[in-house]
Design a protein around this motif. Sequence first.
Motif, PDB file in Angstrom:
ATOM      1  N   GLU A 250       1.122  -0.882   0.212  1.00 49.66           N
ATOM      2  CA  GLU A 250       0.227  -0.120  -0.003  1.00 49.66           C
ATOM      3  C   GLU A 250       1.017   1.498   0.100  1.00 49.66           C
ATOM      4  O   GLU A 250       0.232   1.784  -0.945  1.00 49.66           O
ATOM      5  CB  GLU A 250      -1.069   0.085   1.203  1.00 49.66           C
TER       6      GLU A 250
ATOM      7  N   ALA B 182       4.037   1.346  -1.068  1.00 51.91           N
ATOM      8  CA  ALA B 182       3.925   1.251  -2.673  1.00 51.91           C
ATOM      9  C   ALA B 182       3.494   2.099  -3.313  1.00 51.91           C
ATOM     10  O   ALA B 182       3.777   3.155  -4.037  1.00 51.91           O
ATOM     11  CB  ALA B 182       4.899   0.312  -3.015  1.00 51.91           C
ATOM     12  N   ARG B 183       2.229   2.008  -3.286  1.00 55.22           N
ATOM     13  CA  ARG B 183       0.967   2.052  -4.226  1.00 55.22           C
ATOM     14  C   ARG B 183       0.681   3.526  -4.418  1.00 55.22           C
ATOM     15  O   ARG B 183       1.049   4.451  -4.787  1.00 55.22           O
ATOM     16  CB  ARG B 183       0.117   1.433  -4.038  1.00 55.22           C
TER      17      ARG B 183
ATOM     18  N   ASN C  25       3.241   6.168  -2.710  1.00 53.31           N
ATOM     19  CA  ASN C  25       4.156   6.486  -3.274  1.00 53.31           C
ATOM     20  C   ASN C  25       4.070   6.308  -5.107  1.00 53.31           C
ATOM     21  O   ASN C  25       4.444   7.763  -5.373  1.00 53.31           O
ATOM     22  CB  ASN C  25       5.899   5.816  -2.777  1.00 53.31           C
ATOM     23  N   TRP C  26       4.016   5.370  -5.133  1.00 56.91           N
ATOM     24  CA  TRP C  26       3.771   5.661  -7.172  1.00 56.91           C
ATOM     25  C   TRP C  26       3.042   6.267  -7.295  1.00 56.91           C
ATOM     26  O   TRP C  26       2.582   7.555  -8.417  1.00 56.91           O
ATOM     27  CB  TRP C  26       3.336   4.175  -7.617  1.00 56.91           C
ATOM     28  N   THR C  27       1.584   6.582  -6.730  1.00 54.40           N
ATOM     29  CA  THR C  27       1.005   7.694  -7.161  1.00 54.40           C
ATOM     30  C   THR C  27       0.725   8.797  -6.578  1.00 54.40           C
ATOM     31  O   THR C  27       0.598   9.803  -7.559  1.00 54.40           O
ATOM     32  CB  THR C  27      -0.719   6.984  -5.374  1.00 54.40           C
TER      33      THR C  27
ATOM     34  N   ASP D 169       4.692  10.709  -6.883  1.00 53.69           N
ATOM     35  CA  ASP D 169       5.094  10.653  -7.592  1.00 53.69           C
ATOM     36  C   ASP D 169       3.873  10.665  -9.060  1.00 53.69           C
ATOM     37  O   ASP D 169       4.294  12.044  -9.902  1.00 53.69           O
ATOM     38  CB  ASP D 169       6.279   9.428  -7.643  1.00 53.69           C
ATOM     39  N   GLY D 170       3.166  10.035  -9.327  1.00 60.45           N
ATOM     40  CA  GLY D 170       2.115  11.037 -10.290  1.00 60.45           C
ATOM     41  C   GLY D 170       1.869  11.997 -10.773  1.00 60.45           C
ATOM     42  O   GLY D 170       1.884  12.754 -11.133  1.00 60.45           O
TER      43      GLY D 170
ATOM     44  N   LYS E  69       2.439  14.268  -8.604  1.00 63.30           N
ATOM     45  CA  LYS E  69       3.995  15.853  -8.760  1.00 63.30           C
ATOM     46  C   LYS E  69       4.048  15.206 -10.252  1.00 63.30           C
ATOM     47  O   LYS E  69       4.136  16.969 -10.301  1.00 63.30           O
ATOM     48  CB  LYS E  69       5.676  14.912  -8.009  1.00 63.30           C
ATOM     49  N   ARG E  70       4.347  14.520 -11.104  1.00 63.50           N
ATOM     50  CA  ARG E  70       4.365  14.906 -11.769  1.00 63.50           C
ATOM     51  C   ARG E  70       3.164  15.380 -12.666  1.00 63.50           C
ATOM     52  O   ARG E  70       3.575  16.689 -13.680  1.00 63.50           O
ATOM     53  CB  ARG E  70       4.747  13.453 -13.079  1.00 63.50           C
TER      54      ARG E  70
END
Length: 150
Positions: free
Chosen positions: A91, A93-94, A96-98, A100-101, A103-104
């Motif tokens: 969860e 990691a998910r 953090n990935w979200t 990061d997305g 932020k982009r």
Amino acid sequence: MEALLSQFSLLSTQALHDKNFDPSTIEELMKLFELDPYDSWASINHDLNREIEQSQMSIKEAEDYLDSVMATAMDEYRRFEEDSDRTAEIELARLNWTADGIKRVGRSVDRAASMLSKKYIEAAVSSAMASVKSAKKGISSAASKKVHPS
């Protein structure tokens, strides 16, 4: 003990009615009376020791069962904790990935807004320049159309 008492009662009755009765038989019976409490005590002691051993075995079985149940419960808890940790890591990691997305996307939106504001400023400046030029032409053409009264 009851058997001895009934035997004593029989011998007492026989002693009263039989003149040839041998008193040594009563003495032998009295010795048995003396030994009976010891035999009873030994029997009671033996029964008590057997009960103690059975109780100790029952306690040992209960302790072994409790140890087994506790070991099983601890194993289940460890597995649950490991599963919870894995789930939490997945969860995280998910998330953090979200993040990061997002932020982009935020950076892209910021760049787009920056470009749009620059274009808006450029368009506003161009429009203002065109208005100034148009106003200048209007003033200069109005001045040339004026006739001097002299």
